[in-house]
Design a protein around this motif. Structure first.
Motif, short mmCIF file in Angstrom:
data_model
loop_
_atom_site.label_atom_id
_atom_site.label_comp_id
_atom_site.label_asym_id
_atom_site.label_seq_id
_atom_site.Cartn_x
_atom_site.Cartn_y
_atom_site.Cartn_z
N GLY A 242 1.40 -3.15 4.31
CA GLY A 242 2.05 -2.10 5.07
C GLY A 242 2.31 -0.83 4.26
N THR A 243 1.67 -0.73 3.09
CA THR A 243 1.87 0.43 2.22
C THR A 243 0.53 1.07 1.86
OG1 THR A 243 1.64 -0.65 0.06
CG2 THR A 243 3.78 -0.86 1.18
N THR A 244 0.60 2.18 1.15
CA THR A 244 -0.61 2.84 0.66
C THR A 244 -1.09 2.23 -0.65
OG1 THR A 244 0.76 4.49 -0.48
CG2 THR A 244 0.02 5.01 1.77
N LEU A 245 -0.35 1.31 -1.22
CA LEU A 245 -0.77 0.61 -2.42
C LEU A 245 -1.83 -0.42 -2.08
CD1 LEU A 245 2.77 -0.14 -3.94
CD2 LEU A 245 1.34 1.86 -4.37
N SER A 246 -2.65 -0.76 -3.06
CA SER A 246 -3.60 -1.86 -2.91
C SER A 246 -2.89 -3.18 -3.19
CB SER A 246 -4.76 -1.71 -3.89
OG SER A 246 -5.53 -2.90 -3.95
N GLU A 247 -3.18 -4.19 -2.36
CA GLU A 247 -2.66 -5.53 -2.59
C GLU A 247 -3.66 -6.40 -3.34
OE1 GLU A 247 -4.21 -5.47 1.72
OE2 GLU A 247 -3.13 -4.13 0.34
N GLY A 248 -4.66 -5.75 -3.95
CA GLY A 248 -5.65 -6.48 -4.73
C GLY A 248 -6.84 -6.95 -3.93
N ARG A 249 -6.91 -6.61 -2.62
CA ARG A 249 -8.15 -6.92 -1.89
C ARG A 249 -9.30 -6.16 -2.54
NH1 ARG A 249 -7.34 -9.32 3.23
NH2 ARG A 249 -5.16 -9.25 3.92
N LEU A 332 9.55 2.14 -7.25
CA LEU A 332 8.65 3.27 -7.03
C LEU A 332 9.38 4.42 -6.34
CD1 LEU A 332 5.83 4.45 -7.25
CD2 LEU A 332 5.24 3.28 -5.11
N ARG A 333 10.22 4.09 -5.37
CA ARG A 333 11.00 5.13 -4.69
C ARG A 333 11.99 5.79 -5.65
NH1 ARG A 333 8.85 6.87 -1.25
NH2 ARG A 333 9.14 5.77 0.72
N PRO A 340 4.26 8.81 -0.96
CA PRO A 340 3.88 8.41 0.41
C PRO A 340 3.60 6.91 0.48
CG PRO A 340 2.02 9.43 -0.70
CD PRO A 340 3.19 9.55 -1.65
N LEU A 341 4.65 6.13 0.52
CA LEU A 341 4.53 4.68 0.36
C LEU A 341 4.10 3.96 1.64
CD1 LEU A 341 4.91 2.16 -1.39
CD2 LEU A 341 7.37 2.24 -0.87
N TRP A 342 4.71 4.33 2.77
CA TRP A 342 4.50 3.54 4.00
C TRP A 342 3.23 3.97 4.71
CZ3 TRP A 342 7.39 0.10 2.39
CH2 TRP A 342 8.69 0.33 1.93
N ARG A 343 2.41 3.03 5.05
CA ARG A 343 1.10 3.29 5.67
C ARG A 343 1.26 3.21 7.20
NH1 ARG A 343 -4.05 -0.65 5.38
NH2 ARG A 343 -5.71 0.81 5.98
N ASP A 344 0.90 4.27 7.89
CA ASP A 344 1.03 4.35 9.35
C ASP A 344 -0.35 4.14 9.97
OD1 ASP A 344 1.79 4.74 11.93
OD2 ASP A 344 2.48 6.80 11.67
N PHE A 345 -0.59 2.95 10.50
CA PHE A 345 -1.88 2.64 11.11
C PHE A 345 -1.70 1.49 12.10
CE2 PHE A 345 -1.25 -0.53 7.99
CZ PHE A 345 -2.20 -1.54 8.09
#
Length: 400
Positions: A242-249, A332-333, A340-345
């Motif tokens: 749910g974020t703009t960070l990569s979860e390692g995928r 991080l915050r 821009p942490l939260w990913r809106d999609f």
């Protein structure tokens, strides 16, 4: 230890109730016997068992879809000639036409012990629709690979979704069979169901602490859970979706890594230790670099953090993956208030609500992260109350 599937295959008395019935199977790639034969093939070889259909959850019966949120089609099994229906395609609930193909549905799904794993929601939907159509459901039980620990906020009313089947915490500590008992009671379902229990599962025993290391081979229950270490980290790391960070995928360590090209990983780890060192017990954190080959930040060098739960540092009762990941967001915050942490999609068929909120079953965690005045003690106060209540609620449904 014996799986529910192996017990059914070995016991004529257990299978007696299946005689003369049309039998369907809901399964995925990890639905194998101890000898690594897939459940569909093993059941098809049994005399007196009439397989009439099969069902696949997210990622498909045979694991045909590698990435997340990719639908699977219906097809006809080329060997058995039976229909294979997708419950992650045109529909997520079995239709009347699908239900008409069987009398008894066997469910053999390896879960990972986390509320957002969609097999739990599929279990709920199947139980509900079986109740409406007078179908029987048998759950062939399997281990919860992360054992009995409970962690996270309980999903709030109105936040149900395909990654939120009901008021459960993120780490619920139940097997699929135990969850079935809870769903039937919680929803007041009048359904003909039974759980074929495991024998000899000891969820508190090490070194597996839920997973029978040395007895059962690990087969990915979904493509990006390649081992027990990923499963242990998943109830926290899944929030990174749910974020703009990569979860390692796109790496060989999905859900054990998180990061992005524009963060300072060591500063992040240092800030986490400053804010709440008590949330980092039972594991080790290491600053690292990785380059995803697909998914977020593909082809970009990311500064990241690896969560190590694969050596002597791992302490099962102390490890808190949900708190750890929440703390990473908070750190991080703290370091970069405008990041821009939260990913809106569009996430799992939901629009209009942020993925991070759907994952947590409310907006409480996101608001805690974004509130510069909030402290780890504030989140603990919310979570501890939920966790204690869940331990009491789940007690009557524990089978092992």
């Amino acid at each position: 230890m014996k799986l529910g599937l192996d017990r059914l295959l070995a016991s004529r008395s257990l299978r007696k109730a299946l005689r003369g019935k049309r039998v369907a199977l809901l399964a995925h790639p990890a639905s194998v016997t101890r000898g690594l034969e897939h459940a569909l093939d093993a059941l098809a070889a049994l005399p007196g068992v009439h397989l009439s259909a099969a069902f696949g959850p997210q990622h498909g019966l045979r694991g045909d879809k590698q990435d997340n949120m990719v639908e699977s089609p219906d097809f006809t099994d080329p060997k058995l000639g039976i229909p294979v229906f997708s419950l992650y395609g045109a529909v997520r609930r079995p239709t009347s036409a699908m239900l008409s193909t069987f009398d008894v549905l066997l469910i053999d799904l390896q879960d990972v012990g986390c509320r957002i794993y969609t097999f739990i929601t599929t279990l709920r939907y199947v139980l509900e629709d079986a109740a409406l159509h007078g179908k029987a459901v048998w759950i062939l039980d399997r281990p919860n690979p992360v054992g009995r620990p409970v962690e996270g906020l309980t999903l709030r009313a109105g936040w149900e979704s395909f990654v939120g089947a009901g008021p459960l915490p993120m780490r619920h500590g139940l097997t699929m069979g135990e969850l079935a008992h809870w769903f039937v009671a919680k929803l007041g379902l009048n359904v003909d169901y039974r759980v074929v229990e495991m024998q000899g599962w000891e969820p508190d025993d090490g070194p597996g602490h839920g997973w029978p290391l040395g007895e059962q081979s690990w087969i990915n229950p979904s493509p990006n859970i390649p081992g027990l270490h990923s499963a242990r980290c998943y109830p926290g790391a899944v929030m990174v979706e749910g974020t703009t960070l990569s979860e390692g995928r796109g790496t060989t360590r999905p859900f054990e890594l998180f990061g992005a090209p524009d963060i300072d990983a060591q500063a992040l780890i240092d800030t986490m230790h400053e804010l709440a060192p008590q949330w980092l017990r039972g594991c080790a954190l290491r600053a690292c670099w990785f380059e995803p080959t697909f998914h977020k930040h593909v082809g970009q060098l990311c500064a990241g953090v690896q969560v190590h739960v694969d050596d002597g540092c791992y302490k099962h009762a102390a490890f808190k993956p949900w708190r750890l990941q929440a703390l990473a967001f908070k750190a991080l915050r703290t370091l970069e208030p405008q990041y821009p942490l939260w990913r809106d999609f569009a996430y799992e068929y939901e629009r209009g609500r942020l993925a991070i909120d759907l994952l947590n079953g409310s907006d409480l965690l996101r608001k805690w992260v974004d509130d510069r005045r909030s402290t780890p003690q504030d989140l603990d106060a919310l979570a501890l109350a939920d966790e204690q209540a869940w331990r009491r609620e789940r007690r009557p449904f524990l089978l092992y």
